[in-house]
Design a protein around this motif. Sequence first.
Motif, PDB file in Angstrom:
ATOM      1  N   GLN A  50      36.242 -35.450  -0.800  1.00 38.80           N
ATOM      2  CA  GLN A  50      36.690 -34.079  -0.544  1.00 38.80           C
ATOM      3  C   GLN A  50      35.540 -33.153  -0.152  1.00 38.80           C
ATOM      4  O   GLN A  50      35.778 -32.071   0.389  1.00 38.80           O
ATOM      5  CB  GLN A  50      37.404 -33.519  -1.778  1.00 38.80           C
ATOM      6  CG  GLN A  50      38.749 -34.169  -2.075  1.00 38.80           C
ATOM      7  CD  GLN A  50      38.640 -35.481  -2.833  1.00 38.80           C
ATOM      8  OE1 GLN A  50      37.545 -35.989  -3.095  1.00 38.80           O
ATOM      9  NE2 GLN A  50      39.779 -36.035  -3.221  1.00 38.80           N
ATOM     10  N   LEU A  95      37.830 -26.826  -5.620  1.00 34.89           N
ATOM     11  CA  LEU A  95      36.993 -27.570  -6.559  1.00 34.89           C
ATOM     12  C   LEU A  95      35.742 -26.805  -6.960  1.00 34.89           C
ATOM     13  O   LEU A  95      34.878 -27.341  -7.646  1.00 34.89           O
ATOM     14  CB  LEU A  95      36.607 -28.919  -5.949  1.00 34.89           C
ATOM     15  CG  LEU A  95      37.789 -29.867  -5.728  1.00 34.89           C
ATOM     16  CD1 LEU A  95      37.404 -30.990  -4.768  1.00 34.89           C
ATOM     17  CD2 LEU A  95      38.269 -30.437  -7.051  1.00 34.89           C
ATOM     18  N   ARG A 140      30.621 -28.616 -13.376  1.00 36.31           N
ATOM     19  CA  ARG A 140      30.692 -29.121 -12.009  1.00 36.31           C
ATOM     20  C   ARG A 140      30.385 -30.613 -11.950  1.00 36.31           C
ATOM     21  O   ARG A 140      31.056 -31.377 -11.254  1.00 36.31           O
ATOM     22  CB  ARG A 140      29.702 -28.359 -11.118  1.00 36.31           C
ATOM     23  CG  ARG A 140      29.782 -28.686  -9.636  1.00 36.31           C
ATOM     24  CD  ARG A 140      28.602 -28.102  -8.880  1.00 36.31           C
ATOM     25  NE  ARG A 140      28.392 -26.703  -9.174  1.00 36.31           N
ATOM     26  CZ  ARG A 140      27.284 -26.033  -8.847  1.00 36.31           C
ATOM     27  NH1 ARG A 140      26.282 -26.664  -8.254  1.00 36.31           N
ATOM     28  NH2 ARG A 140      27.164 -24.757  -9.130  1.00 36.31           N
ATOM     29  N   LEU A 182      33.390 -32.555 -13.251  1.00 40.15           N
ATOM     30  CA  LEU A 182      34.512 -32.482 -12.318  1.00 40.15           C
ATOM     31  C   LEU A 182      34.302 -33.417 -11.136  1.00 40.15           C
ATOM     32  O   LEU A 182      35.208 -34.161 -10.735  1.00 40.15           O
ATOM     33  CB  LEU A 182      34.695 -31.042 -11.833  1.00 40.15           C
ATOM     34  CG  LEU A 182      35.860 -30.784 -10.884  1.00 40.15           C
ATOM     35  CD1 LEU A 182      37.184 -31.100 -11.561  1.00 40.15           C
ATOM     36  CD2 LEU A 182      35.842 -29.342 -10.390  1.00 40.15           C
ATOM     37  N   LEU A 185      36.479 -36.778 -10.340  1.00 38.53           N
ATOM     38  CA  LEU A 185      37.136 -36.809  -9.035  1.00 38.53           C
ATOM     39  C   LEU A 185      36.743 -38.056  -8.258  1.00 38.53           C
ATOM     40  O   LEU A 185      37.585 -38.703  -7.616  1.00 38.53           O
ATOM     41  CB  LEU A 185      36.784 -35.554  -8.236  1.00 38.53           C
ATOM     42  CG  LEU A 185      37.328 -35.481  -6.805  1.00 38.53           C
ATOM     43  CD1 LEU A 185      38.852 -35.512  -6.796  1.00 38.53           C
ATOM     44  CD2 LEU A 185      36.819 -34.222  -6.112  1.00 38.53           C
ATOM     45  N   LEU A 192      42.024 -30.841 -12.450  1.00 40.17           N
ATOM     46  CA  LEU A 192      42.403 -31.246 -11.097  1.00 40.17           C
ATOM     47  C   LEU A 192      43.887 -30.992 -10.850  1.00 40.17           C
ATOM     48  O   LEU A 192      44.292 -30.643  -9.739  1.00 40.17           O
ATOM     49  CB  LEU A 192      42.072 -32.722 -10.876  1.00 40.17           C
ATOM     50  CG  LEU A 192      40.581 -33.072 -10.803  1.00 40.17           C
ATOM     51  CD1 LEU A 192      40.394 -34.583 -10.791  1.00 40.17           C
ATOM     52  CD2 LEU A 192      39.935 -32.439  -9.571  1.00 40.17           C
ATOM     53  N   ARG A 220      44.378 -27.250 -10.244  1.00 41.05           N
ATOM     54  CA  ARG A 220      43.868 -26.812  -8.936  1.00 41.05           C
ATOM     55  C   ARG A 220      44.625 -27.430  -7.772  1.00 41.05           C
ATOM     56  O   ARG A 220      44.232 -27.286  -6.615  1.00 41.05           O
ATOM     57  CB  ARG A 220      42.376 -27.111  -8.846  1.00 41.05           C
ATOM     58  CG  ARG A 220      41.589 -26.356  -9.914  1.00 41.05           C
ATOM     59  CD  ARG A 220      40.116 -26.347  -9.680  1.00 41.05           C
ATOM     60  NE  ARG A 220      39.420 -25.606 -10.736  1.00 41.05           N
ATOM     61  CZ  ARG A 220      38.144 -25.230 -10.672  1.00 41.05           C
ATOM     62  NH1 ARG A 220      37.424 -25.519  -9.606  1.00 41.05           N
ATOM     63  NH2 ARG A 220      37.589 -24.560 -11.668  1.00 41.05           N
TER      64      ARG A 220
END
Length: 258
Positions: free
Chosen positions: A152, A179, A187, A190, A194, A238, A241
């Motif tokens: 992403q 994100l 961060r 995450l 991900l 996730l 979002r």
Amino acid sequence: MNCYFDRSLAAQYKSVSQKIRVMTEAWVTENIACPRCWGSRLAHLPQNTPLGDFSCPPCGSQYELKSKRGKVGRKIVGGSYDKCIERVMSNDNPDWLVMSYDAAELCVEDLWFVPKHFFVPEIIERRKPLSEHAKRKGWIGCNILFDEIPAQGRIALVSGRIPAARSDVERRVKLAEKLYTGNLGARGWLMDVLACVNKIRDERFTLGEMYAFEPELQVRHPGNNNVRAKIRQQLQLLRDRGLLEFEGRGVYVKKARG
């Protein structure tokens, strides 16, 4: 878009690296609009500007260009390890443009836009210090682990010398912005979770499949003693979002891909 460099710009330089730098940077200013706002083409910043190579006059975004001969592959050679880590951990680090080029034909093959919030310390690899016989003995460089940036965050602007459609770039930039988190520690988690989600091929997956990544995540975050709880927390984030949907009973469905 013309993917070929202007060779005449390099005529006055002897160093191959200098020639490539001049040609690639000139190509960007002639061909690339700011992928954040599309307000104008990117403007070249004065040489040795600490925060990047280009800026967008309308929105103020700054970009650093990393170019590599041939395929980008797993790694990109960076600069000083300490400075790179310092910039990744700051709030004013630039976005990145990552370019692969054909050295024989002197043209762009691929170009990616990588938003700055996808850069975390875990993707910065420390290289061995230069030997005592080197001019800069003891200097420590780094590699950027490009393949560890979640899909992403690798937004194609050019692929195989073909420009990406603006609509596709805009869609992927909006997805990448979902994100964003300003907290560096959050961060890192995450992005790591991900990346694990991306490794699962099926659109539908279970919490049990995510727990299979526990050893890998424990290595990356040795200070955390409850990795499974952290996995569940990041999956919920996730979901909130808009990247995942929770079906219940530990089953998730991917809603948006890079």
